[in-house]
Design a protein around this motif. Structure first.
Motif, PDB file in Angstrom:
ATOM      1  N   SER A  10       0.845  -1.193   0.000  1.00 29.92           N
ATOM      2  CA  SER A  10       0.000   0.000   0.000  1.00 29.92           C
ATOM      3  C   SER A  10       0.877   1.237   0.000  1.00 29.92           C
ATOM      4  N   ARG A  12       2.180   3.437   1.737  1.00 31.57           N
ATOM      5  CA  ARG A  12       2.452   3.805   3.123  1.00 31.57           C
ATOM      6  C   ARG A  12       3.817   4.465   3.260  1.00 31.57           C
ATOM      7  N   ALA A  21      -4.404   9.454  11.908  1.00 31.74           N
ATOM      8  CA  ALA A  21      -4.624   8.063  12.284  1.00 31.74           C
ATOM      9  C   ALA A  21      -6.106   7.745  12.131  1.00 31.74           C
ATOM     10  N   THR A  24      -9.036   1.341  13.407  1.00 29.72           N
ATOM     11  CA  THR A  24      -9.080   0.060  12.715  1.00 29.72           C
ATOM     12  C   THR A  24     -10.505  -0.455  12.717  1.00 29.72           C
ATOM     13  N   GLY A  46      -4.573  -6.225   3.145  1.00 29.46           N
ATOM     14  CA  GLY A  46      -3.458  -5.298   3.008  1.00 29.46           C
ATOM     15  C   GLY A  46      -3.709  -3.905   3.554  1.00 29.46           C
ATOM     16  N   ALA A  47      -4.951  -3.596   3.895  1.00 27.09           N
ATOM     17  CA  ALA A  47      -5.270  -2.248   4.383  1.00 27.09           C
ATOM     18  C   ALA A  47      -4.878  -2.104   5.844  1.00 27.09           C
ATOM     19  N   GLU A  48      -4.191  -1.024   6.154  1.00 26.75           N
ATOM     20  CA  GLU A  48      -3.725  -0.836   7.529  1.00 26.75           C
ATOM     21  C   GLU A  48      -4.844  -0.480   8.497  1.00 26.75           C
ATOM     22  N   ASN A  49      -5.984  -0.038   8.004  1.00 24.72           N
ATOM     23  CA  ASN A  49      -7.073   0.335   8.910  1.00 24.72           C
ATOM     24  C   ASN A  49      -8.199  -0.695   8.934  1.00 24.72           C
ATOM     25  N   ALA A  51      -9.013  -4.772  10.072  1.00 25.97           N
ATOM     26  CA  ALA A  51      -8.618  -6.039  10.690  1.00 25.97           C
ATOM     27  C   ALA A  51      -9.642  -7.083  10.266  1.00 25.97           C
TER      28      ALA A  51
END
Length: 189
Positions: A10, A12, A21, A24, A46-49, A51
């Motif tokens: 991504s 990032r 920020a 999640t 793959g998305a950081e936000n 789960a």
């Protein structure tokens, strides 16, 4: 598994500005893993936000629930999340109108563009799923974290319907239900 790697990278990298920020989001993806769902699943992992709490499998892009579950297992493993719970929905009754064979002209014979074996799907991937049904997993997850779970339904809605039958109060326990819907052609689509 270099085929999947570009999707997991991504943007990032530092841009000189701090991004705010974002919280999640805990999601369960209710899916019939064909090529289209594969992309959505890989992007979610793959998305950081996001789960991904689990994958619940429904028949849609094929009638073989274990083959669809094996596709989900391959995708979770390729994304680096081999231990995410994968729960199967009920296999459709023989001759059910909503059941179709894999639309081979769209998804290939294996449901993943005829790439599943090349990227490591094996016969062992067809078993060893979470013992809970997809509907029970949805109910259990929402019971354990009321108001925190978003269900992303990107296949037929039979698992969601079964969960609602089991728990009519499920809508009060969900943060959100997101549904991918549409029709290509014909009645009942």
């Amino acid at each position: 598994h270099s085929l999947f790697r570009p999707l997991l990278l991504s943007p990032r990298e530092p841009t000189g500005m701090a991004a705010p920020a974002s919280p999640t989001r805990r999601v369960i993806i209710d899916t019939d893993p064909g090529v289209d769902d594969a992309l959505a699943i890989l992007l979610a992992f793959g998305a950081e936000n996001i789960a991904v709490e689990g994958l619940t499998i429904v028949c849609g892009n094929g009638a073989d629930i274990c083959a669809l579950g094996a596709n989900a297992r391959l995708l979770a493993r390729a994304a680096g999340f081999p231990d995410v719970p994968i729960c199967l929905g009920d296999a459709p009754e023989e001759g059910a109108e909503a059941v179709q064979d894999i639309p081979v002209h769209v998804h290939g014979a294996d449901g993943l563009g005829d790439m599943a074996t090349k990227y490591g799907r094996s016969e062992a991937d067809r078993s060893g799923f979470d013992a809970r049904s997809a509907a029970q997993f949805l109910c259990d997850a929402c019971d354990a974290a009321p108001g925190e779970i978003t269900v992303v339904a990107i296949g037929p809605l039979s698992n969601v319907a079964a969960a609602l039958v089991a728990r009519p109060d499920l809508p009060t326990l969900l943060q959100e239900l997101l549904v991918m819907g549409g029709a290509v052609h014909g009645e009942h689509r």
